[in-house]
Design an enzyme around this catalytic site. Sequence first.
Site, mmCIF file in Angstrom:
data_model
loop_
_atom_site.group_PDB
_atom_site.id
_atom_site.type_symbol
_atom_site.label_atom_id
_atom_site.label_comp_id
_atom_site.label_asym_id
_atom_site.label_seq_id
_atom_site.Cartn_x
_atom_site.Cartn_y
_atom_site.Cartn_z
ATOM 1 N N ASP A 1 0.850 -1.164 -0.147
ATOM 2 C CA ASP A 1 -0.107 0.074 0.388
ATOM 3 C C ASP A 1 0.677 1.015 0.105
ATOM 4 O O ASP A 1 2.699 1.475 0.639
ATOM 5 C CB ASP A 1 -0.775 -0.134 1.592
ATOM 6 C CG ASP A 1 -1.941 1.110 1.379
ATOM 7 O OD1 ASP A 1 -1.958 1.599 -0.370
ATOM 8 O OD2 ASP A 1 -2.281 1.508 2.572
ATOM 9 N N ASN B 1 -10.330 -2.513 -6.654
ATOM 10 C CA ASN B 1 -9.887 -1.909 -7.649
ATOM 11 C C ASN B 1 -10.318 -1.883 -8.877
ATOM 12 O O ASN B 1 -9.527 -0.347 -9.679
ATOM 13 C CB ASN B 1 -8.363 -2.448 -7.515
ATOM 14 C CG ASN B 1 -7.608 -2.090 -6.523
ATOM 15 O OD1 ASN B 1 -6.867 -2.261 -5.882
ATOM 16 N ND2 ASN B 1 -7.914 -1.571 -4.923
#
Length: 267
Positions: A43, A91
Amino acid sequence: MIRSFIYRALSWVQNKVSKKLQNALLKVLASGPIPQHVAFVMDGNRRYARRRHQAVFQGHAQGFEALRRVLEICMRLNVRCVTVYAFAIENFKRSPEEVDALMELAEEKLAEISRHGDLLDQYGVRLNVLGKKELLPASVQAAVRKAEEMTAKNNKAMLNLCMPYASRDDMTSAIEASVREALQEDSDVITITEEDVEVHIMTSVVGSPPLDILVRTSGVKRLSDFLLWQGCEDTQIQFTSVYWPDFGLLDFMPLLLDYQRKIWSSA
Ligand SMILES: CC(C)=CCC/C(C)=C/CC/C(C)=C/COP(=O)(O)OP(=O)(O)O
């Protein structure tokens, strides 16, 4: 001319020193217990790019370089299995430009890392892409098939690239497969055990060992639908504030030392 020579000489010295330091640190770590299976929520790619006034894509490209670096560290330490969250099903809700850029990156890099002489070949790593592969564009699905085929005979370690993945989807599919199997048995009552589900969980299907450490970078303390089944027993969940593209041995080392300390103190 002289300046460029000095820069090149300095960068050569710096490389030599950092390689020596890295070798020494890896030796220290290798003298303790080594996890068999490590997972990463990679991340912070976009924040890394924004901080440098770069396009989002640059952050993801640097994120891939970090994956290479971390995979090599894991292989040198003899970690048997590395699982990474490369693309969540969620996503797909990002902008079409970002999704397309990530898909192009995946297609290009899958071909690159599975090539003879590249990282996976060098360390004998089998690549498994886990998730709802049918959601990927056809050209990425073809690159996945090719990369998996190219590395299928590698048996020293494995890299699970989760893409597009969601843990609740993984668990739902595993339960569905267990129910389907149970329905084939000649009985009026359907019984499903934890073990029945476990064998259908994606990481188990490819033969991954139990998950020892799950690391999330970038300071966010959430699991974001990643490896919820795999991480709920003895897994050490570790958070670090470093953005993924910056993550390296010096950031990984304290997490590994913490793992080793806990193993020693529970022995
Ligand atoms: C083969 C292949 C595809 C390689 C992987 C490249 C890579 C590291 C992908 C991760 C993509 C991703 C959604 C990262 C999370 O950071 P973020 O984008 O959510 O960043 P932010 O938290 O700063 O917003």
